[in-house]
Design a protein around this motif. Sequence first.
Motif, short mmCIF file in Angstrom:
data_model
loop_
_atom_site.label_atom_id
_atom_site.label_comp_id
_atom_site.label_asym_id
_atom_site.label_seq_id
_atom_site.Cartn_x
_atom_site.Cartn_y
_atom_site.Cartn_z
N GLN A 145 33.65 42.58 41.77
CA GLN A 145 34.72 41.71 41.29
C GLN A 145 35.70 42.48 40.41
OE1 GLN A 145 34.05 38.74 38.07
NE2 GLN A 145 34.55 37.21 39.61
N GLN A 146 35.17 43.33 39.54
CA GLN A 146 36.02 44.13 38.65
C GLN A 146 36.86 45.12 39.46
OE1 GLN A 146 33.00 45.69 36.04
NE2 GLN A 146 33.28 44.07 34.52
N GLN A 148 37.74 44.81 42.57
CA GLN A 148 38.74 44.03 43.32
C GLN A 148 39.89 43.62 42.41
OE1 GLN A 148 37.17 40.46 45.08
NE2 GLN A 148 39.03 40.01 46.22
N GLN A 149 39.54 43.20 41.19
CA GLN A 149 40.57 42.81 40.23
C GLN A 149 41.44 44.01 39.85
OE1 GLN A 149 41.22 39.62 39.10
NE2 GLN A 149 43.05 40.59 38.28
N GLN A 150 40.80 45.17 39.69
CA GLN A 150 41.54 46.39 39.36
C GLN A 150 42.50 46.75 40.49
OE1 GLN A 150 39.03 49.77 38.63
NE2 GLN A 150 40.71 51.07 37.92
N GLN A 152 43.76 44.68 42.68
CA GLN A 152 44.83 43.67 42.68
C GLN A 152 45.86 43.97 41.60
OE1 GLN A 152 42.76 39.92 42.26
NE2 GLN A 152 42.26 39.80 44.43
N ASN A 153 45.37 44.41 40.43
CA ASN A 153 46.30 44.76 39.34
C ASN A 153 47.17 45.95 39.73
OD1 ASN A 153 45.23 42.71 37.76
ND2 ASN A 153 43.83 44.06 36.67
N GLN A 156 49.69 44.83 42.22
CA GLN A 156 50.72 44.03 41.56
C GLN A 156 51.69 44.93 40.79
OE1 GLN A 156 49.17 41.05 38.92
NE2 GLN A 156 51.15 40.10 38.56
#
Length: 232
Positions: A145-146, A148-150, A152-153, A156
């Motif tokens: 999850q981390q 994936q979030q990284q 995505q960041n 972005q």
Amino acid sequence: MIQKIYIIALLLMTVHAGYAQKTDRDYLRSGNKLYSDSLFIKAEVDYRKALEINPKSTDAMFNLGNALLMQQKANEAMEQYLSVSKIEKDKNKLAQIYHNMGVILQSSKQYPQCIEAYKESLRNNPKDDETRYNLALAQKLLKDQQQQQQQQNQDQEQQQQEQKEDKQEQNKDQQEQEQKDQQQQQQQQDKNEMSKENAQQLLNAVMQDEKNVQDKVKKQIQIQGKKLEKDW
């Protein structure tokens, strides 16, 4: 993902049915039987009746949470687990409580809280291999999850940077176009001024030529007049 739900069972006790009023233990046993038959709504009713008689029955509170969880009422189940975790003293039962809390948190992808719940379960029962497996799985899911979030960041940020560069390029193109338009306007203005000046020069030249012609005519008239006078 293992999502084993523990339920606290009671030892069968001899009861003189039909004579004594039902106790909280009677309702708890009845609820457990209904729960094992997958009649979760009816089991919930009996667990609540047990709690009406004995509000501090940790077994009834815990198993009520289980019955609610099996009805997809995760938030209400979590409330029961939190309440019983504050008053339960038995370590094995506490381990089961925190295990079930971890299952709820894991299903809602609240991995940091889920991991803490599983760790608390293992503190009370270090030998529970299923909780240990769930802990390892939750830790892996948190890492995924981390990451994936990284990603995505980063995506972005890259998108924002590209949008910024596109905007700067658009502004640059706009400025260049404005400068080009200004140059064209200035050239047209200069051209108009030159045309006006040329027209004035031509007009002046024409007027000067006309004046020269008139002067020449006048001189010729004067000369001819003089000649005429002299001949007479």
